[in-house]
Design an enzyme around this catalytic site. Structure first.
Site, PDB file in Angstrom:
ATOM      1  N   ASP A   1      26.980  39.469  36.264  1.00  0.00           N
ATOM      2  CA  ASP A   1      28.396  39.282  36.493  1.00  0.00           C
ATOM      3  C   ASP A   1      28.654  39.750  37.933  1.00  0.00           C
ATOM      4  O   ASP A   1      27.814  40.429  38.528  1.00  0.00           O
ATOM      5  CB  ASP A   1      29.203  40.121  35.489  1.00  0.00           C
ATOM      6  CG  ASP A   1      30.698  39.992  35.677  1.00  0.00           C
ATOM      7  OD1 ASP A   1      31.166  38.873  35.974  1.00  0.00           O
ATOM      8  OD2 ASP A   1      31.398  41.002  35.538  1.00  0.00           O
ATOM      9  N   LEU A   2      29.798  39.388  38.494  1.00  0.00           N
ATOM     10  CA  LEU A   2      30.083  39.772  39.884  1.00  0.00           C
ATOM     11  C   LEU A   2      30.977  41.006  39.976  1.00  0.00           C
ATOM     12  O   LEU A   2      30.557  42.062  40.464  1.00  0.00           O
ATOM     13  CB  LEU A   2      30.742  38.595  40.611  1.00  0.00           C
ATOM     14  CG  LEU A   2      31.154  38.840  42.068  1.00  0.00           C
ATOM     15  CD1 LEU A   2      29.934  39.119  42.943  1.00  0.00           C
ATOM     16  CD2 LEU A   2      31.932  37.647  42.600  1.00  0.00           C
ATOM     17  N   ASP A   3      32.202  40.872  39.475  1.00  0.00           N
ATOM     18  CA  ASP A   3      33.173  41.943  39.655  1.00  0.00           C
ATOM     19  C   ASP A   3      32.865  43.134  38.754  1.00  0.00           C
ATOM     20  O   ASP A   3      32.718  42.989  37.542  1.00  0.00           O
ATOM     21  CB  ASP A   3      34.584  41.419  39.349  1.00  0.00           C
ATOM     22  CG  ASP A   3      35.654  42.390  39.792  1.00  0.00           C
ATOM     23  OD1 ASP A   3      35.406  43.134  40.752  1.00  0.00           O
ATOM     24  OD2 ASP A   3      36.730  42.417  39.176  1.00  0.00           O
TER      25      ASP A   3
ATOM     26  N   THR B   1      36.256  43.812  43.077  1.00  0.00           N
ATOM     27  CA  THR B   1      37.382  43.086  43.667  1.00  0.00           C
ATOM     28  C   THR B   1      38.685  43.349  42.914  1.00  0.00           C
ATOM     29  O   THR B   1      39.716  42.764  43.243  1.00  0.00           O
ATOM     30  CB  THR B   1      37.116  41.568  43.677  1.00  0.00           C
ATOM     31  OG1 THR B   1      36.909  41.121  42.328  1.00  0.00           O
ATOM     32  CG2 THR B   1      35.902  41.233  44.510  1.00  0.00           C
TER      33      THR B   1
ATOM     34  N   LYS C   1      43.282  43.656  34.783  1.00  0.00           N
ATOM     35  CA  LYS C   1      41.825  43.654  34.898  1.00  0.00           C
ATOM     36  C   LYS C   1      41.170  42.914  33.732  1.00  0.00           C
ATOM     37  O   LYS C   1      41.437  43.204  32.571  1.00  0.00           O
ATOM     38  CB  LYS C   1      41.299  45.093  34.946  1.00  0.00           C
ATOM     39  CG  LYS C   1      39.818  45.179  35.297  1.00  0.00           C
ATOM     40  CD  LYS C   1      39.388  46.615  35.532  1.00  0.00           C
ATOM     41  CE  LYS C   1      37.928  46.684  35.947  1.00  0.00           C
ATOM     42  NZ  LYS C   1      37.488  48.065  36.201  1.00  0.00           N
ATOM     43  N   GLY C   2      40.348  41.932  34.067  1.00  0.00           N
ATOM     44  CA  GLY C   2      39.548  41.251  33.059  1.00  0.00           C
ATOM     45  C   GLY C   2      40.251  40.156  32.281  1.00  0.00           C
ATOM     46  O   GLY C   2      39.661  39.578  31.380  1.00  0.00           O
ATOM     47  N   ILE C   3      41.511  39.835  32.634  1.00  0.00           N
ATOM     48  CA  ILE C   3      42.184  38.758  31.915  1.00  0.00           C
ATOM     49  C   ILE C   3      42.367  37.559  32.838  1.00  0.00           C
ATOM     50  O   ILE C   3      42.293  37.677  34.057  1.00  0.00           O
ATOM     51  CB  ILE C   3      43.527  39.204  31.310  1.00  0.00           C
ATOM     52  CG1 ILE C   3      44.555  39.538  32.400  1.00  0.00           C
ATOM     53  CG2 ILE C   3      43.339  40.386  30.381  1.00  0.00           C
ATOM     54  CD1 ILE C   3      45.944  39.812  31.852  1.00  0.00           C
TER      55      ILE C   3
ATOM     56  N   ARG D   1      43.912  34.317  34.927  1.00  0.00           N
ATOM     57  CA  ARG D   1      45.016  34.237  35.885  1.00  0.00           C
ATOM     58  C   ARG D   1      46.340  33.912  35.187  1.00  0.00           C
ATOM     59  O   ARG D   1      47.369  34.525  35.443  1.00  0.00           O
ATOM     60  CB  ARG D   1      44.681  33.177  36.937  1.00  0.00           C
ATOM     61  CG  ARG D   1      45.558  33.208  38.161  1.00  0.00           C
ATOM     62  CD  ARG D   1      45.178  32.112  39.131  1.00  0.00           C
ATOM     63  NE  ARG D   1      43.788  32.217  39.567  1.00  0.00           N
ATOM     64  CZ  ARG D   1      43.160  31.272  40.269  1.00  0.00           C
ATOM     65  NH1 ARG D   1      43.777  30.170  40.590  1.00  0.00           N
ATOM     66  NH2 ARG D   1      41.902  31.441  40.628  1.00  0.00           N
TER      67      ARG D   1
ATOM     68  N   SER E   1      29.414  34.384  36.809  1.00  0.00           N
ATOM     69  CA  SER E   1      30.781  34.817  37.091  1.00  0.00           C
ATOM     70  C   SER E   1      31.729  33.645  36.907  1.00  0.00           C
ATOM     71  O   SER E   1      31.451  32.535  37.361  1.00  0.00           O
ATOM     72  CB  SER E   1      30.892  35.341  38.534  1.00  0.00           C
ATOM     73  OG  SER E   1      32.252  35.557  38.874  1.00  0.00           O
ATOM     74  N   ALA E   2      32.857  33.911  36.267  1.00  0.00           N
ATOM     75  CA  ALA E   2      33.866  32.864  36.074  1.00  0.00           C
ATOM     76  C   ALA E   2      34.745  32.702  37.308  1.00  0.00           C
ATOM     77  O   ALA E   2      35.605  31.820  37.344  1.00  0.00           O
ATOM     78  CB  ALA E   2      34.734  33.190  34.865  1.00  0.00           C
ATOM     79  N   SER E   3      34.532  33.525  38.329  1.00  0.00           N
ATOM     80  CA  SER E   3      35.356  33.474  39.533  1.00  0.00           C
ATOM     81  C   SER E   3      34.981  32.291  40.424  1.00  0.00           C
ATOM     82  O   SER E   3      33.829  32.156  40.847  1.00  0.00           O
ATOM     83  CB  SER E   3      35.198  34.771  40.337  1.00  0.00           C
ATOM     84  OG  SER E   3      35.842  34.650  41.584  1.00  0.00           O
TER      85      SER E   3
ATOM     86  N   ASN F   1      35.979  32.084  43.313  1.00  0.00           N
ATOM     87  CA  ASN F   1      35.867  32.661  44.651  1.00  0.00           C
ATOM     88  C   ASN F   1      34.537  33.379  44.878  1.00  0.00           C
ATOM     89  O   ASN F   1      34.312  33.940  45.947  1.00  0.00           O
ATOM     90  CB  ASN F   1      37.008  33.656  44.890  1.00  0.00           C
ATOM     91  CG  ASN F   1      38.372  32.982  44.879  1.00  0.00           C
ATOM     92  OD1 ASN F   1      38.629  32.075  45.662  1.00  0.00           O
ATOM     93  ND2 ASN F   1      39.248  33.405  43.985  1.00  0.00           N
TER      94      ASN F   1
ATOM     95  N   LYS G   1      34.228  33.964  28.522  1.00  0.00           N
ATOM     96  CA  LYS G   1      33.667  35.121  27.831  1.00  0.00           C
ATOM     97  C   LYS G   1      34.698  35.614  26.821  1.00  0.00           C
ATOM     98  O   LYS G   1      35.885  35.574  27.097  1.00  0.00           O
ATOM     99  CB  LYS G   1      33.348  36.227  28.850  1.00  0.00           C
ATOM    100  CG  LYS G   1      32.343  35.803  29.920  1.00  0.00           C
ATOM    101  CD  LYS G   1      32.262  36.834  31.047  1.00  0.00           C
ATOM    102  CE  LYS G   1      31.386  36.343  32.170  1.00  0.00           C
ATOM    103  NZ  LYS G   1      31.319  37.279  33.309  1.00  0.00           N
TER     104      LYS G   1
ATOM    105  N   GLU H   1      26.784  43.509  32.849  1.00  0.00           N
ATOM    106  CA  GLU H   1      28.239  43.341  32.733  1.00  0.00           C
ATOM    107  C   GLU H   1      28.944  44.691  32.744  1.00  0.00           C
ATOM    108  O   GLU H   1      28.349  45.707  32.407  1.00  0.00           O
ATOM    109  CB  GLU H   1      28.573  42.621  31.424  1.00  0.00           C
ATOM    110  CG  GLU H   1      28.744  41.119  31.548  1.00  0.00           C
ATOM    111  CD  GLU H   1      30.116  40.727  32.086  1.00  0.00           C
ATOM    112  OE1 GLU H   1      30.924  41.633  32.385  1.00  0.00           O
ATOM    113  OE2 GLU H   1      30.366  39.518  32.194  1.00  0.00           O
ATOM    114  N   ASP H   2      30.237  44.653  33.095  1.00  0.00           N
ATOM    115  CA  ASP H   2      31.036  45.885  33.042  1.00  0.00           C
ATOM    116  C   ASP H   2      32.196  45.760  32.064  1.00  0.00           C
ATOM    117  O   ASP H   2      33.010  46.673  31.953  1.00  0.00           O
ATOM    118  CB  ASP H   2      31.583  46.230  34.430  1.00  0.00           C
ATOM    119  CG  ASP H   2      32.711  45.302  34.858  1.00  0.00           C
ATOM    120  OD1 ASP H   2      32.609  44.077  34.610  1.00  0.00           O
ATOM    121  OD2 ASP H   2      33.697  45.789  35.437  1.00  0.00           O
TER     122      ASP H   2
END
Length: 223
Positions: free
Chosen positions: A13-15, A21, A48-50, A52, A119-121, A123, A150, A174-175
């Protein structure tokens, strides 16, 4: 039971794993909330984590504005938040890499492990370029190809496929609890980074990113 010697790839995962971020997301949402006249203390933790759109609905509801906007107007507001966020992340650099992760990635590459991004981002490519880690993530799941978010395992299964590996040959990092659930459902070995109580379903848990090393993972799998 999967052995450490069976592992051939790592799915990230990224963030919260490679970089954090969340403060940029909170700041971008804060800019939008201010524009809408919504006072929202603790916004960072709340969003956080939800998704947009879920975050936008939460802010609108908090301000008593939930019924004031059409679907198209909400999409425009969400796009404005993302534009704020993209502007903010332009200032990211290698200093934003979480402790120990640059060394961990270098070690994985040196030892021939596959590396992919889950990552679902949308960006993520921009962020990885800004922090100087793009070369490690030539294999990354395109969020536009996903049908489910997820905790569905889809993104983690695809990340393993990009490495030409079976899920059982991969470790996922993952976090978030939803991410851990997705890794487990995919059949990969889950490594949770953060609060062990929140990430109680993780096969392995580390409190800090600095603890994530091959040696520590091998030890945890052999214990």
């Amino acid at each position: 039971m999967v052995k450490f010697t069976d592992i051939k790839g790592f799915v990230f995962d990224l963030d919260g794993v490679i970089t954090d971020t969340s403060r940029y997301h909170a700041q971008a949402w804060g800019q939008l909330a201010d524009k809408l006249g919504v006072e929202y203390p603790g916004l960072g933790d709340a969003v956080k984590g939800i998704s947009r759109m879920d975050a936008l609905e939460m802010i609108l509801k908090k301000g008593g504005l939930a019924g004031n906007y059409s679907a198209a107007e909400k999409e425009a507001l969400a796009a404005e938040k993302n534009a704020n966020y993209v502007q903010l992340i332009q200032n990211m650099s290698a200093k934003d890499i979480l402790p120990g992760m640059a060394d961990f990635l270098a070690d994985l590459k040196a030892k021939g492990y596959g590396i992919s991004l889950a990552s679902a981002s949308k960006n993520a490519p921009t962020i990885l370029a800004k922090i100087g880690l793009s070369d490690y993530f030539t294999k990354a799941v395109d969020p536009a190809t996903l049908q489910y978010g997820k905790p569905d395992p889809e993104i983690f299964v695809k990340a393993a496929q990009l490495l030409d590996l079976m899920p059982a040959q991969c470790i996922g990092l993952e976090d978030a609890a939803a991410g851990i659930a997705g890794i487990n459902a995919a059949g990969e070995t889950s490594v949770g980074i953060g609060d062990a109580e929140l990430l109680h379903d993780a096969a392995i848990n580390f409190t800090e990113t600095s603890q994530v090393t091959l040696a520590n993972i091998e030890k945890a799998m052999n214990d």
